[in-house]
Structure formats: C-alpha cells, structure tokens
Scaffold this motif. Structure first.
Motif, PDB file in Angstrom:
ATOM      1  N   THR A 138       0.847  -1.194   0.000  1.00 59.17           N
ATOM      2  CA  THR A 138       0.000   0.000   0.000  1.00 59.17           C
ATOM      3  C   THR A 138       0.880   1.241   0.000  1.00 59.17           C
ATOM      4  N   ASP A 139       0.299   2.338  -0.446  1.00 55.53           N
ATOM      5  CA  ASP A 139       0.980   3.617  -0.294  1.00 55.53           C
ATOM      6  C   ASP A 139      -0.007   4.631   0.270  1.00 55.53           C
ATOM      7  N   ILE A 140       0.534   5.738   0.723  1.00 56.65           N
ATOM      8  CA  ILE A 140      -0.283   6.823   1.251  1.00 56.65           C
ATOM      9  C   ILE A 140      -0.354   7.920   0.201  1.00 56.65           C
ATOM     10  N   LYS A 141      -1.569   8.283  -0.173  1.00 58.21           N
ATOM     11  CA  LYS A 141      -1.775   9.386  -1.097  1.00 58.21           C
ATOM     12  C   LYS A 141      -2.229  10.588  -0.280  1.00 58.21           C
ATOM     13  N   VAL A 142      -1.432  11.646  -0.335  1.00 55.71           N
ATOM     14  CA  VAL A 142      -1.762  12.860   0.403  1.00 55.71           C
ATOM     15  C   VAL A 142      -2.201  13.919  -0.598  1.00 55.71           C
ATOM     16  N   TYR A 143      -3.392  14.462  -0.377  1.00 58.03           N
ATOM     17  CA  TYR A 143      -3.922  15.513  -1.237  1.00 58.03           C
ATOM     18  C   TYR A 143      -3.814  16.855  -0.521  1.00 58.03           C
ATOM     19  N   CYS A 144      -3.413  17.882  -1.267  1.00 59.72           N
ATOM     20  CA  CYS A 144      -3.380  19.237  -0.723  1.00 59.72           C
ATOM     21  C   CYS A 144      -4.376  20.094  -1.489  1.00 59.72           C
ATOM     22  N   VAL A 145      -5.306  20.701  -0.782  1.00 61.85           N
ATOM     23  CA  VAL A 145      -6.294  21.599  -1.383  1.00 61.85           C
ATOM     24  C   VAL A 145      -6.625  22.688  -0.370  1.00 61.85           C
ATOM     25  N   GLY A 146      -6.523  23.925  -0.806  1.00 64.71           N
ATOM     26  CA  GLY A 146      -6.834  25.034   0.083  1.00 64.71           C
ATOM     27  C   GLY A 146      -5.935  25.094   1.299  1.00 64.71           C
ATOM     28  N   GLY A 147      -4.699  24.643   1.187  1.00 68.06           N
ATOM     29  CA  GLY A 147      -3.777  24.668   2.315  1.00 68.06           C
ATOM     30  C   GLY A 147      -3.976  23.546   3.310  1.00 68.06           C
ATOM     31  N   GLU A 148      -4.908  22.630   3.060  1.00 61.86           N
ATOM     32  CA  GLU A 148      -5.165  21.509   3.960  1.00 61.86           C
ATOM     33  C   GLU A 148      -4.664  20.211   3.340  1.00 61.86           C
ATOM     34  N   LEU A 149      -4.241  19.286   4.203  1.00 62.09           N
ATOM     35  CA  LEU A 149      -3.740  17.989   3.759  1.00 62.09           C
ATOM     36  C   LEU A 149      -4.721  16.893   4.150  1.00 62.09           C
ATOM     37  N   GLU A 151      -5.188   5.787   2.137  1.00 69.93           N
ATOM     38  CA  GLU A 151      -4.377   4.589   1.906  1.00 69.93           C
ATOM     39  C   GLU A 151      -4.984   3.841   0.735  1.00 69.93           C
ATOM     40  N   ARG A 152      -4.129   3.304  -0.134  1.00 73.33           N
ATOM     41  CA  ARG A 152      -4.629   2.585  -1.295  1.00 73.33           C
ATOM     42  C   ARG A 152      -3.605   1.545  -1.731  1.00 73.33           C
ATOM     43  N   CYS A 153      -4.024   0.652  -2.636  1.00 75.58           N
ATOM     44  CA  CYS A 153      -3.108  -0.355  -3.168  1.00 75.58           C
ATOM     45  C   CYS A 153      -2.026   0.311  -4.001  1.00 75.58           C
ATOM     46  N   SER A 154      -0.806  -0.167  -3.871  1.00 74.49           N
ATOM     47  CA  SER A 154       0.275   0.287  -4.734  1.00 74.49           C
ATOM     48  C   SER A 154       0.037  -0.243  -6.149  1.00 74.49           C
ATOM     49  N   PRO A 155       0.358   0.541  -7.199  1.00 77.61           N
ATOM     50  CA  PRO A 155       0.227   0.033  -8.576  1.00 77.61           C
ATOM     51  C   PRO A 155       1.024  -1.241  -8.814  1.00 77.61           C
ATOM     52  N   LEU A 156       2.055  -1.470  -7.994  1.00 76.46           N
ATOM     53  CA  LEU A 156       2.869  -2.683  -8.145  1.00 76.46           C
ATOM     54  C   LEU A 156       2.292  -3.874  -7.408  1.00 76.46           C
ATOM     55  N   HIS A 157       1.243  -3.646  -6.628  1.00 79.19           N
ATOM     56  CA  HIS A 157       0.625  -4.730  -5.852  1.00 79.19           C
ATOM     57  C   HIS A 157      -0.892  -4.657  -6.018  1.00 79.19           C
ATOM     58  N   PRO A 158      -1.389  -4.812  -7.244  1.00 78.40           N
ATOM     59  CA  PRO A 158      -2.836  -4.633  -7.476  1.00 78.40           C
ATOM     60  C   PRO A 158      -3.702  -5.665  -6.789  1.00 78.40           C
ATOM     61  N   ASP A 159      -3.118  -6.773  -6.335  1.00 77.36           N
ATOM     62  CA  ASP A 159      -3.901  -7.825  -5.688  1.00 77.36           C
ATOM     63  C   ASP A 159      -4.006  -7.648  -4.181  1.00 77.36           C
ATOM     64  N   ALA A 160      -3.360  -6.617  -3.652  1.00 76.80           N
ATOM     65  CA  ALA A 160      -3.442  -6.391  -2.208  1.00 76.80           C
ATOM     66  C   ALA A 160      -4.885  -6.115  -1.806  1.00 76.80           C
ATOM     67  N   ALA A 161      -5.328  -6.769  -0.748  1.00 76.73           N
ATOM     68  CA  ALA A 161      -6.725  -6.647  -0.312  1.00 76.73           C
ATOM     69  C   ALA A 161      -6.901  -5.393   0.539  1.00 76.73           C
ATOM     70  N   VAL A 162      -6.805  -4.249  -0.106  1.00 73.44           N
ATOM     71  CA  VAL A 162      -6.925  -2.980   0.614  1.00 73.44           C
ATOM     72  C   VAL A 162      -7.947  -2.111  -0.101  1.00 73.44           C
ATOM     73  N   ARG A 163      -8.942  -1.663   0.628  1.00 75.58           N
ATOM     74  CA  ARG A 163      -9.920  -0.738   0.076  1.00 75.58           C
ATOM     75  C   ARG A 163      -9.431   0.684   0.316  1.00 75.58           C
ATOM     76  N   GLU A 164      -9.496   1.511  -0.716  1.00 74.44           N
ATOM     77  CA  GLU A 164      -9.042   2.896  -0.550  1.00 74.44           C
ATOM     78  C   GLU A 164      -9.865   3.577   0.534  1.00 74.44           C
ATOM     79  N   ARG A 165      -9.177   4.195   1.464  1.00 68.49           N
ATOM     80  CA  ARG A 165      -9.872   4.790   2.601  1.00 68.49           C
ATOM     81  C   ARG A 165      -9.044   5.921   3.184  1.00 68.49           C
ATOM     82  N   ARG A 166      -9.710   6.821   3.880  1.00 71.88           N
ATOM     83  CA  ARG A 166      -9.008   7.878   4.584  1.00 71.88           C
ATOM     84  C   ARG A 166      -8.289   7.292   5.792  1.00 71.88           C
ATOM     85  N   VAL A 167      -7.124   7.837   6.070  1.00 73.10           N
ATOM     86  CA  VAL A 167      -6.325   7.346   7.193  1.00 73.10           C
ATOM     87  C   VAL A 167      -5.737   8.545   7.942  1.00 73.10           C
ATOM     88  N   PRO A 168      -5.344   8.333   9.211  1.00 74.20           N
ATOM     89  CA  PRO A 168      -4.634   9.400   9.922  1.00 74.20           C
ATOM     90  C   PRO A 168      -3.352   9.762   9.187  1.00 74.20           C
TER      91      PRO A 168
END
Length: 303
Positions: free
Chosen positions: A174-185, A189-206
C-alpha cells in the motif's frame, strides 16, 4: 469570475473536474471548457489576456493541454497551478532532479532515452521500478526483479520515450496518497500500482506528522497549490515516489466544493506560489519543516 478549464478527452466524463465545473457554475461563475485533444485550436486567437480570470488544467501527462496552459501564462493569464510548476512534476526525470536537489526524500533515480540502456544500472540496485517519465495514473509502471528479466520487458517499454528507473522501496503493498487543497492535507491509503492484488480498500487514514511535513514541503519545492503526493513508508522512513498536479482528490470530504473554492481563491490572488529557488548542495531530509496551520491541526486526526 470567468474561468477556462482545459480538459483532456481522458477526463471528459470524470467526476474531477466536472463536479468542480458544476459547482463553480452553481455559484454563478462562467466556465468555458476547452478540450485540447479533441478540438481544432487556432492558437493565435485562443489565448487573449483579459478574456478569463484564470485557466485550470486537468489533462494527461504528455497531452497538448500543458502547451496551451503555458501559452496562456505567457500572455499574462493566471494559471492554476503555475504552468512552470506543472512542467516540473509532469516530467518525472526533472521532478526527481529538482526534488533531490532541494532535500526531498526520493529514491535514487536513473533516466534513459532507450530501454536498452537500463542494462547499465548496477545489479545491486535491483529490483527496479521502471516507468515512463511522462506517465500518469499508474500507466506503464513495471517491477523489474532482476537484470536477467530486462530482455523480456524491453518490448513493453519500446515506444515509451524517456524512462526513469528507481530501486524498489520495500512496502506492505500500500501507499499513502496525500492531497493538498486550500492549504489543507488529506491522507488516504490505497493499493500500490505494483501490488494490485493487495486486499486494501481505498480509505481515509490518519496523517503521520512526518508525512505531513514532507507533503507540505512538496508544495513549496515544486510551487504547487493543488496537488497529490504518493508516499511509501519504507524501512528507512517515508519516501516520495510520485507527485501529481490536480489529482482526483478521491476520499477528500466535499472535494468539489473545496477544489472550486481553492481555484477561486487562486484566481482572485492572481495565482499561487512558485517553486523555491535551488538550494546549495543537497542535505538529507532531516531538518524540521513548517507545516501550514491547517495541515498541522489535521495531522493527528487524518483529515
């Protein structure tokens, strides 16, 4: 306000930016949409200073949209993000050089104009991640486990143009995707493109404080206001593996309204920041970096 959105055919029916355009229109703003990949463009008339308050780009890497945005910037039109900053991250070879020189934690990066030249990379750096320098949305990303597998991969790499290769960063899939919009982060968490079979649903994380600092620094280094950062939590700490201008902002609460509001703020301000100037010899990423107040406040709760 009058805004012009450059939208590639790939995103013609995408929620982002169409939902943003609908939101801006609902607020009473006028939005023109130009499809650079599906229109005959009369360049001498298309860009006229004063016709729009700002131009916004949502296109694939390598498409014609960035050329139009740069033409608008040259004519004195405000662009979101800064056109030079977009160029700096869409060329992944250039992004690696700029980020490394300015202290971001990036993997060692090699660039080759021909895939056959990958044979010159030292064996001890394998496994390698190989991808097009102008790739996007996970296109053309390959894991090369050992030098003897290079020959089998060459046909898939042919015609991709400039390539970059980086040592694989061990990770749990998995990797962490951090979005920046309006000065907020905002972190997901989502599956890495190199591990498409990882059983991870994209979700917000701390959002870990160390990752928040790096993500905020990315905006300063490349001069971006709306962006996304892909971070791997490797054995030696967080590593930046990709930076995107105007990403999908998936899982960000009220994303369309947040992005629309940020576009208006940047248009009214006459644009956002530009990249920080080159620094003296690069230092390891170790010194504390100031995080925007909104980001610091949200770092502990994953917002």
């Amino acid at each position: 306000m009058r805004l012009c959105f450059l939208v590639e055919e790939h995103y013609r029916h995408d929620g982002m930016p169409n939902e943003v355009i609908r939101q801006l229109t609902a607020w009473g703003h006028h939005v023109d949409v130009v499809r650079p990949g599906g229109s005959l463009l009369r360049m001498t008339d298309l860009v006229r200073a004063g016709a729009h308050d700002a131009w916004v780009l949502k296109t694939v890497s390598g498409g014609p949209g960035l050329t139009l945005l740069e033409a608008a910037a040259a004519a004195g039109v405000t662009t979101v993000n800064d056109a030079r900053s977009i160029r700096g991250v869409r060329d992944k070879a250039l992004a690696a050089a700029l980020g490394s020189a300015r202290g971001l934690p990036l993997p060692p990066t090699y660039a080759v104009a021909s895939p056959e030249l990958l044979v010159e990379i030292p064996d001890e750096l394998y496994p390698l991640v190989v991808k097009p320098a102008d790739g996007s949305s996970g296109r053309g990303v390959h894991l090369l486990p050992s030098p003897d597998r290079l020959g089998a991969l060459l046909p898939a790499l042919a015609g991709e143009g400039m390539l970059i290769a980086q040592p694989y960063v061990p990770n749990p899939g998995t990797d962490i995707k951090v979005y920046c919009v309006g000065g907020e982060l905002h972190a997901t968490e989502r599956c890495s493109p190199l591990h498409p079979d990882a059983a991870v649903r994209e979700r917000r994380v701390p959002l870990p404080a160390e990752v928040a600092e790096i993500a905020a620094r990315v905006g300063e280094v490349y001069g971006l206001d709306l962006y996304g950062v892909d971070v791997l939590l490797g054995p030696d700490g967080p590593v930046v593996v990709d930076v995107n201008d105007f990403p999908s902002f998936r899982q960000v609460p009220d994303a369309a309204a947040r992005v629309a509001g940020a576009v208006l703020d940047l248009a009214r301000a006459g644009g956002g920041r530009t990249a920080v100037p080159p620094c003296p010899p690069a230092r390891p990423y170790a010194l504390p970096v100031a995080v925007p107040a909104q980001a610091a406040a949200r770092a502990g709760d994953g917002a």
